[in-house]
Design a protein around this motif. Structure first.
Motif, mmCIF file in Angstrom:
data_model
loop_
_atom_site.group_PDB
_atom_site.id
_atom_site.type_symbol
_atom_site.label_atom_id
_atom_site.label_comp_id
_atom_site.label_asym_id
_atom_site.label_seq_id
_atom_site.Cartn_x
_atom_site.Cartn_y
_atom_site.Cartn_z
ATOM 1 N N GLU A 139 91.580 -50.451 60.661
ATOM 2 C CA GLU A 139 92.918 -50.283 60.109
ATOM 3 C C GLU A 139 93.084 -51.094 58.827
ATOM 4 O O GLU A 139 93.706 -50.635 57.868
ATOM 5 C CB GLU A 139 93.965 -50.697 61.139
ATOM 6 N N TRP A 140 92.516 -52.304 58.798
ATOM 7 C CA TRP A 140 92.571 -53.100 57.561
ATOM 8 C C TRP A 140 91.902 -52.345 56.413
ATOM 9 O O TRP A 140 92.391 -52.364 55.282
ATOM 10 C CB TRP A 140 91.872 -54.439 57.766
ATOM 11 N N ALA A 141 90.793 -51.696 56.708
ATOM 12 C CA ALA A 141 90.085 -50.955 55.668
ATOM 13 C C ALA A 141 90.947 -49.816 55.131
ATOM 14 O O ALA A 141 90.993 -49.567 53.919
ATOM 15 C CB ALA A 141 88.772 -50.416 56.212
ATOM 16 N N VAL A 142 91.632 -49.121 56.028
ATOM 17 C CA VAL A 142 92.531 -48.048 55.608
ATOM 18 C C VAL A 142 93.631 -48.612 54.718
ATOM 19 O O VAL A 142 93.945 -48.062 53.644
ATOM 20 C CB VAL A 142 93.131 -47.329 56.830
ATOM 21 N N GLN A 143 94.238 -49.706 55.125
ATOM 22 C CA GLN A 143 95.320 -50.309 54.352
ATOM 23 C C GLN A 143 94.838 -50.747 52.969
ATOM 24 O O GLN A 143 95.526 -50.533 51.956
ATOM 25 C CB GLN A 143 95.892 -51.508 55.109
ATOM 26 N N ALA A 144 93.657 -51.355 52.906
ATOM 27 C CA ALA A 144 93.140 -51.830 51.629
ATOM 28 C C ALA A 144 92.895 -50.686 50.658
ATOM 29 O O ALA A 144 93.050 -50.849 49.434
ATOM 30 C CB ALA A 144 91.846 -52.620 51.853
ATOM 31 N N VAL B 165 95.207 -60.177 39.465
ATOM 32 C CA VAL B 165 95.121 -58.904 40.182
ATOM 33 C C VAL B 165 95.663 -59.116 41.584
ATOM 34 O O VAL B 165 95.234 -60.036 42.293
ATOM 35 C CB VAL B 165 93.666 -58.391 40.247
ATOM 36 N N ASP B 166 96.617 -58.292 41.957
ATOM 37 C CA ASP B 166 97.197 -58.352 43.298
ATOM 38 C C ASP B 166 96.453 -57.391 44.212
ATOM 39 O O ASP B 166 96.341 -56.190 43.916
ATOM 40 C CB ASP B 166 98.684 -57.973 43.269
ATOM 41 N N PHE B 167 95.955 -57.910 45.319
ATOM 42 C CA PHE B 167 95.300 -57.092 46.336
ATOM 43 C C PHE B 167 96.184 -57.049 47.580
ATOM 44 O O PHE B 167 96.926 -57.984 47.866
ATOM 45 C CB PHE B 167 93.941 -57.690 46.728
ATOM 46 N N HIS B 168 96.041 -55.983 48.332
ATOM 47 C CA HIS B 168 96.735 -55.910 49.616
ATOM 48 C C HIS B 168 96.186 -57.015 50.526
ATOM 49 O O HIS B 168 94.991 -57.318 50.488
ATOM 50 C CB HIS B 168 96.510 -54.540 50.255
ATOM 51 N N ARG C 132 87.947 -47.846 45.884
ATOM 52 C CA ARG C 132 89.330 -47.989 45.447
ATOM 53 C C ARG C 132 89.939 -49.330 45.819
ATOM 54 O O ARG C 132 90.838 -49.820 45.145
ATOM 55 C CB ARG C 132 90.184 -46.866 46.047
ATOM 56 N N SER C 133 89.494 -49.931 46.910
ATOM 57 C CA SER C 133 90.097 -51.195 47.328
ATOM 58 C C SER C 133 89.658 -52.361 46.461
ATOM 59 O O SER C 133 90.283 -53.419 46.468
ATOM 60 C CB SER C 133 89.761 -51.481 48.796
ATOM 61 N N ASN C 134 88.576 -52.189 45.720
ATOM 62 C CA ASN C 134 88.041 -53.235 44.856
ATOM 63 C C ASN C 134 88.517 -53.023 43.420
ATOM 64 O O ASN C 134 88.830 -51.904 43.024
ATOM 65 C CB ASN C 134 86.508 -53.219 44.907
ATOM 66 N N ALA C 135 88.562 -54.097 42.657
ATOM 67 C CA ALA C 135 88.999 -54.005 41.259
ATOM 68 C C ALA C 135 87.818 -54.190 40.312
ATOM 69 O O ALA C 135 86.978 -55.065 40.511
ATOM 70 C CB ALA C 135 90.063 -55.060 40.965
#
Length: 545
Positions: free
Chosen positions: A62-67, A87-90, A265-268
């Motif tokens: 679930e954390w992976a989905v949210q990120a 940079v703001d991350f979830h 996508r979760s990484n910048a």
């Protein structure tokens, strides 16, 4: 509502969750046992199973989905107009990165069986979400480059190997642990880093400089420091750029924009400008490529490991679905054509795992012959394993039918992620040319690879014939650059074949040699020849721990 008469859910596989990702991967467990000293094997297995259970939990999934549903956002200024370049991350992304750090995925260089246990952990962890693997990889891989300056290495290695993740931007010396990023490529050069134009001007204090220029790709811009290449008076040189200076002030590190990427996508990934940016030299002036090459080799291995992890998760999802889904009077896994597809995917996944873990074992050995082996085998493995990832992920998604095209299945994220490792740290042509460079300049590298391949001599006639074909390819150097991809593919395949013939179950080795080396294989997955024990191959790949 509990439900309606027209909506009864049947024949849907249960989620693949609540399982040990490590223990359920027989090929990976076998490789870890093969390359780990018996004295620490129980410790390593327990460590990897703990990570495997976390990776297979519904919570981390679930954390992976949210990120991924809440990608990072760039904040150049605060509410008062001050430049902050953050940079703001979830929060879920930070939780995942913290879990990866606490699992030891940034510290392999001084632990018993450090590289094998970390490689296996990295392969497992990639299956949760590859987006946080980038900073884990670079933090781990920075160590060989930093060792060009023993004083700098003594200062930074303990921070990078720490199992504590501290997300706050403050001086690295005040933190219990640190993560590292890197910025090598520029607009005009790409992989040709010698074309870099970023300028490094020496300061009065020995070893310190100010940088002026740009980086077209800067990975993980939330990191505590970055390794970069810039043109010093003595030529292209490696530098360490801290995000926050020792006095607590922010270094000049202007984030121009974040890349809008296909996957990951979760990484910048950012474009960065330097303008009087303070930096410390790593290694000698003019030796930037030589200094950074150890980091490049380590991150290339992580590209192979990451792709192997993505392939394993794609195969696990496809086999799991087929084991529970019924169609046309029986389970999909029992249908001959689906079994052929699943077995073909499983072969590709196991071969990738076997080769990637063999490279990790060579790092642990550290001997001269193993270093020579790595010089040729790493770019070959990086080329081939990452190239096979994308078509495998697409085929695995198709095994789920329309469900595999729906985001909730997780397969689309794997498909989008699958091309990345082929591009990162040098695309296919760069790897192929690097293999040619090693062949021309370091004959010991070829000798080491052939010795490794030769350990299976006589065990399978198809492998022996493929090795002869490789010799023929190597003997004909006319126009070799135009044939470099063909050569590298053959080298990677015979390396995989040699490993599987020696270490995999007979059903796996036989099917691999028949299809990949014997020439009896179509252009797509699911075209394995008749007469093979495909049921055994598929059962070995089934994610049941």
């Amino acid at each position: 509502m509990a439900g309606t008469p027209t909506h009864t859910v049947t024949n849907q596989p249960p989620p693949l969750a609540g399982y040990d990702v490590f223990a359920a991967d027989r090929a990976l467990v076998d490789a870890v046992e093969r390359y780990t000293d018996p004295g620490v094997l129980d410790e390593v297995r327990a460590e990897l199973s703990a990570l495997g259970r976390a990776s297979g939990s519904a919570q981390l999934q679930e954390w992976a989905v949210q990120a991924n549903e809440h990608p990072p956002r760039l904040r150049t200024h605060d509410r008062y107009g001050h430049r902050i370049d953050e940079v703001d991350f979830h929060p879920a992304w930070h939780r995942l990165l913290g879990k990866g750090v606490s699992a030891g995925l940034t510290g392999a260089w001084s632990r018993p069986a450090g590289h094998v246990r970390r490689a296996a952990g990295f392969l497992v962890w990639t299956q949760v979400d590859a987006g946080n693997c980038c900073p884990l990889s670079m933090t781990h891989a920075a160590v060989p480059a930093l060792r060009a300056d023993p004083e700098l290495a003594a200062e930074w290695e303990p921070r990078l190997a720490s199992t504590i993740y501290d997300r706050e931007l403050r001086p690295a010396g005040q933190k219990p642990g640190a993560v590292l990023g890197m910025g090598m490529t520029e607009k005009q050069g790409g992989s040709d880093v010698r074309a870099n134009t970023t300028e490094a001007r020496p300061l009065a204090e020995a070893g310190t400089y100010v940088l002026t220029g740009h980086k077209w790709f800067c990975s993980a811009p939330m990191s505590d420091a970055f390794l970069v290449l810039a043109q010093a008076p003595g030529g292209l040189t490696c530098f360490l750029v801290p995000r926050v200076l020792d006095d607590g002030t922010r270094n000049v590190f202007r984030l121009q924009r974040l890349k809008d990427k296909l996957g990951n996508r979760s990484n910048a990934s950012a474009e960065v400008e330097f303008d009087g940016t303070w930096a410390r030299r790593v290694g000698e002036e003019g030796q930037g490529v030589r200094t950074i090459i150890g980091m490049v080799s380590a991150t290339r291995l992580d590209c192979a490991l990451g792709s192997a992890g993505l392939m394993r998760q794609a195969v696990a999802q496809a086999v799991h679905h087929s084991a529970h889904r019924e169609a046309f009077g029986g389970r999909l896994i029992d249908k001959p054509l689906m079994r052929n597809v699943l077995a073909d995917l499983a072969l590709e996944s196991e071969a990738a795992t076997a080769l990637a873990l063999r490279l990790a074992a060579a790092y642990d050995d550290g001997g001269e012959r193993e270093r020579a082996f790595l010089r040729l085998a790493v770019p070959a493995a990086k080329y081939w394993i990452t190239k096979r990832c994308a078509p495998l992920a697409v085929e695995a998604a198709e095994c789920l039918g329309g469900n595999g095209y729906v985001e909730e299945s997780g397969l689309p994220r794997l498909v989008r992620e699958s091309p990345l490792n082929s591009v990162w740290e040098g695309a296919g042509n760069v790897q192929a040319l690097d293999v040619l460079r090693a062949l021309r300049r370091e004959p010991g590298a070829l000798d080491a690879c052939l010795t490794e391949i030769g350990r299976a001599h006589g065990a399978d006639h198809r492998l022996d014939r493929a090795v002869k074909d490789l010799f023929t390819e190597l003997a004909d150097l006319d126009g070799i650059e135009g044939r470099a991809r063909r050569l590298v593919e053959r080298l990677a395949l015979v390396l995989q074949g040699s490993l599987l013939v020696r270490h995999a179950p007979p059903a796996v080795a036989d099917a691999f040699c028949a299809s990949r080396l014997g020439g009896d294989h179509g252009a797509s997955f699911g075209t394995l020849p008749a007469g093979l024990d495909l049921a055994a191959v598929v059962e070995r790949a089934r994610p049941v721990s």
